[in-house]
Scaffold this motif. Structure first.
Motif, PDB file in Angstrom:
ATOM      1  N   GLU A 249       0.825  -1.209   0.000  1.00 18.75           N
ATOM      2  CA  GLU A 249       0.000   0.000   0.000  1.00 18.75           C
ATOM      3  C   GLU A 249       0.855   1.253   0.000  1.00 18.75           C
ATOM      4  OE1 GLU A 249      -2.571   1.163   3.482  1.00 18.75           O
ATOM      5  OE2 GLU A 249      -4.134   0.710   2.008  1.00 18.75           O
ATOM      6  N   ALA A 250       1.941   1.234   0.777  1.00 22.67           N
ATOM      7  CA  ALA A 250       2.842   2.388   0.790  1.00 22.67           C
ATOM      8  C   ALA A 250       3.495   2.576  -0.573  1.00 22.67           C
ATOM      9  CB  ALA A 250       3.913   2.216   1.869  1.00 22.67           C
ATOM     10  N   ALA A 251       3.940   1.485  -1.194  1.00 18.32           N
ATOM     11  CA  ALA A 251       4.593   1.589  -2.498  1.00 18.32           C
ATOM     12  C   ALA A 251       3.639   2.134  -3.553  1.00 18.32           C
ATOM     13  CB  ALA A 251       5.123   0.223  -2.930  1.00 18.32           C
ATOM     14  N   TYR A 252       2.385   1.806  -3.430  1.00 17.50           N
ATOM     15  CA  TYR A 252       1.400   2.227  -4.438  1.00 17.50           C
ATOM     16  C   TYR A 252       0.814   3.595  -4.142  1.00 17.50           C
ATOM     17  CZ  TYR A 252      -2.236   1.424  -7.991  1.00 17.50           C
ATOM     18  OH  TYR A 252      -3.045   1.495  -9.098  1.00 17.50           O
ATOM     19  N   GLN A 253       0.660   3.938  -2.863  1.00 19.97           N
ATOM     20  CA  GLN A 253      -0.099   5.140  -2.515  1.00 19.97           C
ATOM     21  C   GLN A 253       0.738   6.287  -1.970  1.00 19.97           C
ATOM     22  OE1 GLN A 253      -3.078   3.674   0.250  1.00 19.97           O
ATOM     23  NE2 GLN A 253      -4.575   3.522  -1.394  1.00 19.97           N
ATOM     24  N   THR A 254       1.718   6.014  -1.124  1.00 17.84           N
ATOM     25  CA  THR A 254       2.332   7.104  -0.357  1.00 17.84           C
ATOM     26  C   THR A 254       3.818   7.309  -0.596  1.00 17.84           C
ATOM     27  OG1 THR A 254       2.714   5.640   1.547  1.00 17.84           O
ATOM     28  CG2 THR A 254       0.625   6.850   1.480  1.00 17.84           C
ATOM     29  N   GLU A 255       4.504   6.334  -1.190  1.00 17.05           N
ATOM     30  CA  GLU A 255       5.927   6.513  -1.461  1.00 17.05           C
ATOM     31  C   GLU A 255       6.105   7.100  -2.854  1.00 17.05           C
ATOM     32  OE1 GLU A 255       7.807   2.765  -1.031  1.00 17.05           O
ATOM     33  OE2 GLU A 255       7.513   2.671   1.145  1.00 17.05           O
ATOM     34  N   ALA A 256       6.782   8.223  -2.936  1.00 15.34           N
ATOM     35  CA  ALA A 256       6.988   8.860  -4.231  1.00 15.34           C
ATOM     36  C   ALA A 256       7.947   8.028  -5.083  1.00 15.34           C
ATOM     37  CB  ALA A 256       7.535  10.273  -4.051  1.00 15.34           C
ATOM     38  N   LEU A 257       7.588   7.843  -6.328  1.00 15.11           N
ATOM     39  CA  LEU A 257       8.447   7.143  -7.283  1.00 15.11           C
ATOM     40  C   LEU A 257       9.161   8.189  -8.134  1.00 15.11           C
ATOM     41  CD1 LEU A 257       9.448   4.611  -8.779  1.00 15.11           C
ATOM     42  CD2 LEU A 257       7.398   4.775 -10.218  1.00 15.11           C
ATOM     43  N   LYS A 258      10.483   8.259  -7.991  1.00 16.62           N
ATOM     44  CA  LYS A 258      11.256   9.230  -8.768  1.00 16.62           C
ATOM     45  C   LYS A 258      11.543   8.657 -10.150  1.00 16.62           C
ATOM     46  CE  LYS A 258      15.301  12.235  -8.611  1.00 16.62           C
ATOM     47  NZ  LYS A 258      16.467  12.667  -7.819  1.00 16.62           N
ATOM     48  N   LEU A 259      11.339   9.464 -11.172  1.00 13.45           N
ATOM     49  CA  LEU A 259      11.528   9.053 -12.555  1.00 13.45           C
ATOM     50  C   LEU A 259      12.660   9.864 -13.174  1.00 13.45           C
ATOM     51  CD1 LEU A 259       7.758   8.820 -13.516  1.00 13.45           C
ATOM     52  CD2 LEU A 259       9.303   6.923 -13.031  1.00 13.45           C
ATOM     53  N   ALA A 260      13.655   9.183 -13.672  1.00  9.54           N
ATOM     54  CA  ALA A 260      14.867   9.846 -14.155  1.00  9.54           C
ATOM     55  C   ALA A 260      14.591  10.691 -15.390  1.00  9.54           C
ATOM     56  CB  ALA A 260      15.934   8.799 -14.472  1.00  9.54           C
ATOM     57  N   ASN A 261      15.388  11.750 -15.539  1.00  4.24           N
ATOM     58  CA  ASN A 261      15.366  12.552 -16.761  1.00  4.24           C
ATOM     59  C   ASN A 261      16.790  12.922 -17.147  1.00  4.24           C
ATOM     60  OD1 ASN A 261      16.018  15.342 -15.535  1.00  4.24           O
ATOM     61  ND2 ASN A 261      14.215  14.739 -14.362  1.00  4.24           N
ATOM     62  N   ASP A 262      16.969  13.484 -18.314  1.00  2.00           N
ATOM     63  CA  ASP A 262      18.301  13.749 -18.850  1.00  2.00           C
ATOM     64  C   ASP A 262      18.915  15.070 -18.384  1.00  2.00           C
ATOM     65  OD1 ASP A 262      18.482  11.413 -20.232  1.00  2.00           O
ATOM     66  OD2 ASP A 262      17.808  12.235 -22.131  1.00  2.00           O
ATOM     67  N   TYR A 263      18.181  15.889 -17.659  1.00  2.32           N
ATOM     68  CA  TYR A 263      18.726  17.182 -17.247  1.00  2.32           C
ATOM     69  C   TYR A 263      19.863  16.981 -16.245  1.00  2.32           C
ATOM     70  CZ  TYR A 263      19.133  21.830 -15.319  1.00  2.32           C
ATOM     71  OH  TYR A 263      19.628  23.044 -14.908  1.00  2.32           O
ATOM     72  N   PRO A 264      21.011  17.684 -16.357  1.00  4.14           N
ATOM     73  CA  PRO A 264      21.307  18.706 -17.364  1.00  4.14           C
ATOM     74  C   PRO A 264      22.104  18.196 -18.562  1.00  4.14           C
ATOM     75  CG  PRO A 264      22.911  18.848 -15.619  1.00  4.14           C
ATOM     76  CD  PRO A 264      22.000  17.708 -15.264  1.00  4.14           C
ATOM     77  N   THR A 265      22.370  16.868 -18.656  1.00  3.20           N
ATOM     78  CA  THR A 265      23.191  16.380 -19.763  1.00  3.20           C
ATOM     79  C   THR A 265      22.404  16.331 -21.078  1.00  3.20           C
ATOM     80  OG1 THR A 265      22.622  14.100 -19.168  1.00  3.20           O
ATOM     81  CG2 THR A 265      24.643  15.022 -18.234  1.00  3.20           C
ATOM     82  N   ASN A 266      21.140  15.944 -21.017  1.00  4.89           N
ATOM     83  CA  ASN A 266      20.210  16.023 -22.137  1.00  4.89           C
ATOM     84  C   ASN A 266      20.698  15.452 -23.454  1.00  4.89           C
ATOM     85  OD1 ASN A 266      17.797  17.643 -21.055  1.00  4.89           O
ATOM     86  ND2 ASN A 266      19.583  18.764 -20.327  1.00  4.89           N
ATOM     87  N   PRO A 267      21.165  14.195 -23.484  1.00  8.27           N
ATOM     88  CA  PRO A 267      21.548  13.631 -24.783  1.00  8.27           C
ATOM     89  C   PRO A 267      20.358  13.406 -25.707  1.00  8.27           C
ATOM     90  CG  PRO A 267      21.625  11.954 -23.071  1.00  8.27           C
ATOM     91  CD  PRO A 267      21.399  13.265 -22.371  1.00  8.27           C
ATOM     92  N   SER A 268      19.186  13.115 -25.137  1.00  9.80           N
ATOM     93  CA  SER A 268      18.002  12.873 -25.968  1.00  9.80           C
ATOM     94  C   SER A 268      16.762  13.564 -25.415  1.00  9.80           C
ATOM     95  CB  SER A 268      17.729  11.368 -26.061  1.00  9.80           C
ATOM     96  OG  SER A 268      17.511  10.812 -24.768  1.00  9.80           O
ATOM     97  N   VAL A 269      16.932  14.397 -24.401  1.00 10.71           N
ATOM     98  CA  VAL A 269      15.830  15.090 -23.724  1.00 10.71           C
ATOM     99  C   VAL A 269      14.773  14.086 -23.253  1.00 10.71           C
ATOM    100  CG1 VAL A 269      14.298  17.075 -23.776  1.00 10.71           C
ATOM    101  CG2 VAL A 269      16.284  17.041 -25.244  1.00 10.71           C
ATOM    102  N   GLN A 270      15.237  13.111 -22.477  1.00 13.18           N
ATOM    103  CA  GLN A 270      14.336  12.166 -21.827  1.00 13.18           C
ATOM    104  C   GLN A 270      13.776  12.844 -20.585  1.00 13.18           C
ATOM    105  OE1 GLN A 270      13.526   8.987 -22.623  1.00 13.18           O
ATOM    106  NE2 GLN A 270      12.624   8.203 -20.744  1.00 13.18           N
ATOM    107  N   SER A 271      12.480  13.118 -20.580  1.00 13.03           N
ATOM    108  CA  SER A 271      11.868  13.780 -19.438  1.00 13.03           C
ATOM    109  C   SER A 271      11.395  12.738 -18.432  1.00 13.03           C
ATOM    110  CB  SER A 271      10.681  14.635 -19.897  1.00 13.03           C
ATOM    111  OG  SER A 271       9.618  13.804 -20.339  1.00 13.03           O
ATOM    112  N   SER A 272      11.078  13.185 -17.223  1.00 19.42           N
ATOM    113  CA  SER A 272      10.544  12.267 -16.214  1.00 19.42           C
ATOM    114  C   SER A 272       9.231  11.647 -16.695  1.00 19.42           C
ATOM    115  CB  SER A 272      10.338  13.006 -14.894  1.00 19.42           C
ATOM    116  OG  SER A 272      11.569  13.405 -14.338  1.00 19.42           O
ATOM    117  N   ALA A 273       8.366  12.466 -17.294  1.00 24.14           N
ATOM    118  CA  ALA A 273       7.067  11.966 -17.745  1.00 24.14           C
ATOM    119  C   ALA A 273       7.209  10.943 -18.865  1.00 24.14           C
ATOM    120  CB  ALA A 273       6.186  13.125 -18.203  1.00 24.14           C
ATOM    121  N   SER A 274       8.268  11.052 -19.680  1.00 24.74           N
ATOM    122  CA  SER A 274       8.407  10.127 -20.813  1.00 24.74           C
ATOM    123  C   SER A 274       8.740   8.708 -20.357  1.00 24.74           C
ATOM    124  CB  SER A 274       9.477  10.628 -21.784  1.00 24.74           C
ATOM    125  OG  SER A 274      10.752  10.651 -21.191  1.00 24.74           O
ATOM    126  N   ASN A 275       9.070   8.518 -19.068  1.00 24.37           N
ATOM    127  CA  ASN A 275       9.259   7.175 -18.525  1.00 24.37           C
ATOM    128  C   ASN A 275       7.950   6.401 -18.431  1.00 24.37           C
ATOM    129  OD1 ASN A 275      12.217   6.817 -17.285  1.00 24.37           O
ATOM    130  ND2 ASN A 275      11.605   8.940 -17.007  1.00 24.37           N
TER     131      ASN A 275
END
Length: 525
Positions: A142-168
């Motif tokens: 329940e914690a993993a699904y509801q209350t623990e934030a899941l961090k999603l990687a992005n390319d900033y500031p190296t930005n080789p392909s502009v992979q955003s967090s949302a694009s995960n």
């Protein structure tokens, strides 16, 4: 309904399944117990405006979307047991009545034990999401699904392909969207003993789960491709053209299940002057700022309404359709406030669209002819010059000692907050999952600003980290390794409320269940 909204709402509805990818779903545990349960999933349920849109503005209607589902996983949790069901296209009947609701009725049941169960769904699970849930037991699921934030990687500031967090967790696949979907609210079922699979599929032990897309979407349009900017007396001061846009400062983490109060992981974060440029990872995503740096001034060309008409006439134009699809963003909310003192939204914690454009001055005060693409300088007196020296020299029409803003390459910047409560005079600007935020630019009222201070890894007092910002503070023409001391104060301050003394551009905002919001803005400074 305005014509902007009509174009958005007449999009073709596509809902298809692809084969289940076993690499992207949790391992199926052994079936347990002597009874069966079935799970029906519903997307974009109407009639929940009061409960789920308490911080939504500019609402105009619903759009059923163009979703493709690659996998469905259902988790049934009780006590020390997590039972998982994995499904493919053949395991559901799909009802799409066209009212914004899509219902998936199961053709396969899950074997389990009697008792009250909590039920969780995961549609289009990606490796990051699956890894988080597949290793959770009943104690911490329940914690993993509801209350623990899941961090999603992005390319900033190296930005080789502009992979955003949302694009995960959200991708455009051809003409369709593949987006992670999860519970929009808690769901449970009281499982009765001795129910056969056939009885479960007929409706006994039926759990009903409402799911939502875990991301929001932002779209930007203009009326035309260039605009004249006029002074208060009606005199034309210049022309705005080559308009592009990028999206920044959405959160880089999310709760898999939407919270009842719409809170997101950075809900309480509010930057101060002492920490905004020194926090490193402040919980937000700036990778979009580096998008398509080879395209004009960087970013996506802003389509016009005529482009949308063209896409409807020629649905095979993939390049155009991609441009019209907008960009995905993670939910980003703060506390609502009735005034600047109480709102949780400030410029340094609110999702924004950065509009880049080329400004061509009509007349140079120092008598020179402006060459397209060159730097120009705007004095505090409101006049344009070809150099800082001329702007501060009375013999060339300047004023000694005046502040001078340098516009590198003629680039100007404008801001539009995503989903503002009022246009103009915005104070609150929440980004809520499963919503489309459509910004229509109808005009530019003044010249925009010349650099972007809403990038926390670029301290404007030094040039050392300018590489973290594609729109840094201009350097001193006489000392390129130092910021220009004669640059005027930028009106965009991370600590300030969203309202500015003047409006830069005319914006019409609409927010489509997708819930759709739209607004129109005139851009100015």
């Amino acid at each position: 309904m305005n014509k902007v909204t009509k174009f958005l709402m007449t999009a073709t509805i596509v809902f298809g399944f692809a084969a289940c990818n076993n690499d992207n779903v949790p391992p199926l545990p052994q079936e347990e117990g002597n009874t069966h349960v079935s799970v029906a999933l519903t997307m974009s349920t109407p009639g929940t405006k009061a409960a789920t849109r308490s911080q939504d503005y500019n609402y105009v209607g619903q759009w059923a979307g163009k979703d493709k589902i690659n996998s469905v996983a259902v988790f049934i949790v009780e006590g020390t047991t997590v039972t998982t069901g994995q499904f493919t296209a053949a395991d559901f009947n799909i009802a799409n009545p066209g009212d914004g609701t899509i219902t998936l009725t199961p053709l396969k049941a899950i074997k389990t034990t009697p008792g009250t169960k909590k039920v969780y769904a995961l549609i289009n699970g990606t490796p990051q999401v699956v890894a988080k849930l597949a290793t959770a037991n009943a104690t911490n699921f329940e914690a993993a699904y509801q209350t623990e934030a899941l961090k999603l990687a992005n390319d900033y500031p190296t930005n080789p392909s502009v992979q955003s967090s949302a694009s995960n967790i959200a991708q455009i696949d051809g003409d369709n969207d593949v987006i992670v979907m999860t519970n929009s609210e808690a769901a449970s079922v009281n499982v009765q003993e001795g129910v056969t699979e056939a009885q479960a599929l007929a409706g006994q032990n039926r759990a009903k789960v409402n799911v939502k897309r875990t991301v929001a979407r932002v779209m930007v349009t203009t009326t035309t491709t260039s605009y004249e900017v006029k002074a208060s007396n009606g005199t034309i001061t210049g022309t705005v053209s080559d308009i592009t846009w990028v999206l920044a400062q959405g959160e880089n983490s999310l709760f898999l299940q939407q919270k009842a109060g719409l809170e997101t992981p950075q809900y309480t974060f509010k930057p101060t002057a002492t920490d905004y440029y020194t926090t490193g990872d402040n919980g937000y995503d700036y990778s979009g700022l580096f998008e398509a740096q080879g395209n004009k001034l960087g970013g996506t060309d802003v389509p016009t309404l005529a482009d949308y008409a063209g896409a409807l006439e020629d649905v095979t134009d993939k390049q155009l359709n991609q441009k019209l699809s907008g960009k995905f963003i993670l939910p980003t909310t703060h506390a609502y406030g009735a005034d600047a003192a109480t709102t949780g939204y400030v410029k340094g914690n609110t999702a924004y669209v950065l509009v880049r454009a080329k400004f061509t001055p009509r007349e140079m005060a120092d008598g020179t002819a402006y060459t397209d693409g060159n730097d120009f300088y705007l004095g505090a007196n409101g006049l344009f010059y070809s150099s800082k020296a001329n702007a501060q020299n009375p013999e060339t029409g300047g004023i000694e000692g005046q502040t001078v803003a340098r516009y590198v390459g003629g680039k100007v910047l404008y801001y539009a907050w995503v989903n503002p409560d009022k246009v103009p005079g915005w104070l609150n600007s929440p980004v809520v999952r499963n919503n489309i935020y459509h910004i229509h630019i109808s005009g530019f009222k003044t010249i925009g600003t010349n650099w972007n201070p809403l990038v926390p890894n670029d301290d404007p007092t030094t040039t050392e980290d300018d590489q973290n910002n594609p729109d840094p503070k201009p350097t001193d023409p006489d000392n390129p390794n130092q910021p220009d001391p004669d640059e005027p104060d930028n009106p965009i301050d991370p600590e300030d409320p969203l309202t500015t003394p003047e409006t830069w551009m005319s914006v019409d905002m609409t927010v489509l269940p997708w819930e759709v919001h739209t607004y129109e803005v005139d851009l100015e400074i």
